[in-house]
Design a protein around this motif. Structure first.
Motif, PDB file in Angstrom:
ATOM      1  N   THR A   1       0.834  -1.202   0.000  1.00 42.92           N
ATOM      2  CA  THR A   1       0.000   0.000   0.000  1.00 42.92           C
ATOM      3  C   THR A   1       0.869   1.253   0.000  1.00 42.92           C
ATOM      4  OG1 THR A   1      -1.801  -1.123   1.174  1.00 42.92           O
ATOM      5  CG2 THR A   1      -1.754   1.287   1.266  1.00 42.92           C
ATOM      6  N   LYS A   2       1.927   1.235   0.802  1.00 45.07           N
ATOM      7  CA  LYS A   2       2.828   2.391   0.860  1.00 45.07           C
ATOM      8  C   LYS A   2       3.479   2.634  -0.498  1.00 45.07           C
ATOM      9  CE  LYS A   2       5.459   3.023   4.494  1.00 45.07           C
ATOM     10  NZ  LYS A   2       6.607   2.939   5.463  1.00 45.07           N
ATOM     11  N   LEU A   3       3.946   1.563  -1.141  1.00 47.33           N
ATOM     12  CA  LEU A   3       4.551   1.710  -2.463  1.00 47.33           C
ATOM     13  C   LEU A   3       3.560   2.274  -3.473  1.00 47.33           C
ATOM     14  CD1 LEU A   3       6.701  -1.534  -2.902  1.00 47.33           C
ATOM     15  CD2 LEU A   3       7.540   0.819  -2.929  1.00 47.33           C
ATOM     16  N   SER A   4       2.359   1.728  -3.473  1.00 47.30           N
ATOM     17  CA  SER A   4       1.337   2.160  -4.418  1.00 47.30           C
ATOM     18  C   SER A   4       0.986   3.628  -4.208  1.00 47.30           C
ATOM     19  CB  SER A   4       0.093   1.290  -4.270  1.00 47.30           C
ATOM     20  OG  SER A   4      -0.881   1.623  -5.232  1.00 47.30           O
ATOM     21  N   ARG A   5       0.802   4.007  -2.957  1.00 45.81           N
ATOM     22  CA  ARG A   5       0.430   5.397  -2.661  1.00 45.81           C
ATOM     23  C   ARG A   5       1.558   6.357  -3.004  1.00 45.81           C
ATOM     24  NH1 ARG A   5      -2.775   4.606   3.148  1.00 45.81           N
ATOM     25  NH2 ARG A   5      -4.704   3.773   2.228  1.00 45.81           N
ATOM     26  N   MET A   6       2.790   5.937  -2.791  1.00 49.40           N
ATOM     27  CA  MET A   6       3.908   6.808  -3.129  1.00 49.40           C
ATOM     28  C   MET A   6       3.993   7.017  -4.632  1.00 49.40           C
ATOM     29  SD  MET A   6       6.244   8.868  -2.399  1.00 49.40           S
ATOM     30  CE  MET A   6       6.139   8.735  -0.612  1.00 49.40           C
ATOM     31  N   CYS A   7       3.731   5.971  -5.412  1.00 46.65           N
ATOM     32  CA  CYS A   7       3.714   6.135  -6.872  1.00 46.65           C
ATOM     33  C   CYS A   7       2.652   7.149  -7.288  1.00 46.65           C
ATOM     34  CB  CYS A   7       3.461   4.793  -7.555  1.00 46.65           C
ATOM     35  SG  CYS A   7       4.863   3.649  -7.486  1.00 46.65           S
ATOM     36  N   VAL A   8       1.493   7.076  -6.670  1.00 47.88           N
ATOM     37  CA  VAL A   8       0.422   8.037  -6.955  1.00 47.88           C
ATOM     38  C   VAL A   8       0.862   9.441  -6.570  1.00 47.88           C
ATOM     39  CG1 VAL A   8      -1.921   8.736  -6.351  1.00 47.88           C
ATOM     40  CG2 VAL A   8      -1.404   6.318  -6.744  1.00 47.88           C
ATOM     41  N   ALA A   9       1.536   9.572  -5.421  1.00 50.08           N
ATOM     42  CA  ALA A   9       1.979  10.884  -4.948  1.00 50.08           C
ATOM     43  C   ALA A   9       3.036  11.486  -5.876  1.00 50.08           C
ATOM     44  CB  ALA A   9       2.529  10.764  -3.527  1.00 50.08           C
ATOM     45  N   VAL A  10       3.964  10.656  -6.337  1.00 49.04           N
ATOM     46  CA  VAL A  10       4.997  11.144  -7.253  1.00 49.04           C
ATOM     47  C   VAL A  10       4.352  11.630  -8.547  1.00 49.04           C
ATOM     48  CG1 VAL A  10       7.035  10.511  -8.616  1.00 49.04           C
ATOM     49  CG2 VAL A  10       6.794   9.673  -6.277  1.00 49.04           C
ATOM     50  N   ALA A  11       3.416  10.845  -9.068  1.00 45.34           N
ATOM     51  CA  ALA A  11       2.732  11.223 -10.309  1.00 45.34           C
ATOM     52  C   ALA A  11       2.024  12.566 -10.148  1.00 45.34           C
ATOM     53  CB  ALA A  11       1.746  10.140 -10.707  1.00 45.34           C
ATOM     54  N   LYS A  12       1.357  12.752  -9.016  1.00 48.17           N
ATOM     55  CA  LYS A  12       0.647  14.011  -8.776  1.00 48.17           C
ATOM     56  C   LYS A  12       1.630  15.171  -8.680  1.00 48.17           C
ATOM     57  CE  LYS A  12      -2.685  16.212  -5.668  1.00 48.17           C
ATOM     58  NZ  LYS A  12      -3.546  16.041  -4.461  1.00 48.17           N
ATOM     59  N   LYS A  13       2.724  14.977  -7.965  1.00 45.93           N
ATOM     60  CA  LYS A  13       3.720  16.031  -7.780  1.00 45.93           C
ATOM     61  C   LYS A  13       4.374  16.421  -9.105  1.00 45.93           C
ATOM     62  CE  LYS A  13       8.149  16.870  -5.455  1.00 45.93           C
ATOM     63  NZ  LYS A  13       9.177  16.286  -4.541  1.00 45.93           N
ATOM     64  N   LYS A  14       4.664  15.432  -9.943  1.00 47.13           N
ATOM     65  CA  LYS A  14       5.396  15.666 -11.184  1.00 47.13           C
ATOM     66  C   LYS A  14       4.490  16.010 -12.371  1.00 47.13           C
ATOM     67  CE  LYS A  14       9.654  14.829  -9.832  1.00 47.13           C
ATOM     68  NZ  LYS A  14      10.762  15.795 -10.012  1.00 47.13           N
ATOM     69  N   GLY A  15       3.195  15.796 -12.210  1.00 45.69           N
ATOM     70  CA  GLY A  15       2.284  16.053 -13.320  1.00 45.69           C
ATOM     71  C   GLY A  15       2.202  14.917 -14.315  1.00 45.69           C
ATOM     72  N   HIS A  16       2.557  13.701 -13.876  1.00 45.00           N
ATOM     73  CA  HIS A  16       2.448  12.540 -14.756  1.00 45.00           C
ATOM     74  C   HIS A  16       1.020  12.009 -14.745  1.00 45.00           C
ATOM     75  CE1 HIS A  16       6.901  11.793 -13.480  1.00 45.00           C
ATOM     76  NE2 HIS A  16       6.784  12.795 -14.338  1.00 45.00           N
ATOM     77  N   ARG A  17       0.608  11.445 -15.851  1.00 43.01           N
ATOM     78  CA  ARG A  17      -0.716  10.824 -15.950  1.00 43.01           C
ATOM     79  C   ARG A  17      -0.518   9.311 -16.004  1.00 43.01           C
ATOM     80  NH1 ARG A  17      -3.313  12.905 -21.119  1.00 43.01           N
ATOM     81  NH2 ARG A  17      -1.173  12.754 -21.873  1.00 43.01           N
ATOM     82  N   VAL A  18      -0.774   8.634 -14.900  1.00 42.50           N
ATOM     83  CA  VAL A  18      -0.573   7.187 -14.824  1.00 42.50           C
ATOM     84  C   VAL A  18      -1.878   6.494 -15.202  1.00 42.50           C
ATOM     85  CG1 VAL A  18       0.037   5.239 -13.348  1.00 42.50           C
ATOM     86  CG2 VAL A  18       1.203   7.435 -13.058  1.00 42.50           C
TER      87      VAL A  18
END
Length: 267
Positions: free
Chosen positions: A187-204
């Motif tokens: 869960t921590k890994l998944s949420r961090m990926c979401v957080a990085v995408a939001k911070k960087k402006g990536h569309r996952v």
């Protein structure tokens, strides 16, 4: 003060990559490109592109538009790519006495051996592909394989210079094949990926967090290279786990789009 990144470009060991960028340029309004130059022109132009980490693979030359498809190194951003392709081509044309004015607008696309639909499906189906013996563990992992219906990578990014379709498949593998088997860590890994995408402006559009590796299908920001994007996820997820080196000092990154290289070559 934030700690120094664990993963830096100089510390990456032979990354695996399969990156194909395509560029389309048009002549200035009301004008036309000259007839396609000879092979010598393209040989010299290709040599100049190689200096930038760009290798010319395919060309489609018409009086109303020029299309180049190239392989690139992971340090090459879409912005650098479009700038160098147009700039070096204009210089080569002028040197040949073929003065040509270009439109300011360009189109950029990523292309791969597989289409967007196939890559997103592959990422989302990681659990089924692995065929874990423990059905309960498989059921838990399914929660971390997500295809987001709200993210449509068919939609380009628009800038003052044109439109960009910049789609990447990123894979990171854990160091020494460390395995995350508990729900809290996954869960921590998944949420961090979401957080990085939001911070960087990536569309996952699709992500899959597996016990010993992660897959992401994403639309990148055109000012960032594939390597910069990979390092952002490697460093931020490691930071979330106490600044411990979670990942092997390498990565895989590939491009994909609405059509594949076969369509380019047929065209």
């Amino acid at each position: 003060m934030r700690p120094s990144p664990l993963y830096k470009p100089e510390g990456i060991d032979h990354p695996a990559f399969h990156l194909r960028y395509a560029w389309t340029g048009w002549p200035h309004s009301g004008e036309a490109f000259p007839p396609k130059p000879d092979e010598g022109f393209f040989s010299e132009l290709a040599e100049r592109y190689e200096v930038d980490g760009i290798r010319l693979l395919e060309s489609n030359w018409r009086t109303d538009r020029i299309q180049f498809t190239c392989s690139v190194k992971p340090q090459v951003t879409p912005i650098l790519f479009t700038s160098r392709l147009k700039g070096r081509l204009q210089h080569a044309l002028r040197a040949s006495g073929l003065n040509t004015r270009f439109s300011r607008k360009v189109a950029f696309r990523t292309i791969g051996d597989n289409t967007r639909t196939a890559v997103e499906r592959y990422v989302a189906n990681q659990v089924a592909k692995e065929r874990f013996i423990d059905d309960r563990f498989s059921s838990m992992l399914v929660e971390f394989s997500v295809q987001d219906p709200h993210v449509d990578l068919r939609v380009p990014q628009s800038t003052l210079s044109g439109r960009y379709w910049y789609n990447l498949h990123l894979v990171m593998v854990t160091e020494s094949r460390l395995r995350f088997t508990d729900e809290t860590s996954l869960t921590k890994l998944s949420r961090m990926c979401v957080a990085v995408a939001k911070k960087k402006g990536h569309r996952v559009s699709a992500r899959s967090v597996m016990p010993d590796h992660i897959h992401l299908a994403l639309g990148g920001v055109v000012e960032e290279s594939p390597e910069e994007i990979a390092l952002a996820y490697m460093n931020n997820t490691s930071f979330a786990f106490g600044q411990n080196a979670l990942w092997q000092p390498t990565y895989y990154v590939g491009t994909f789009g609405e059509y594949d290289m076969g369509a380019v070559r047929r065209g």
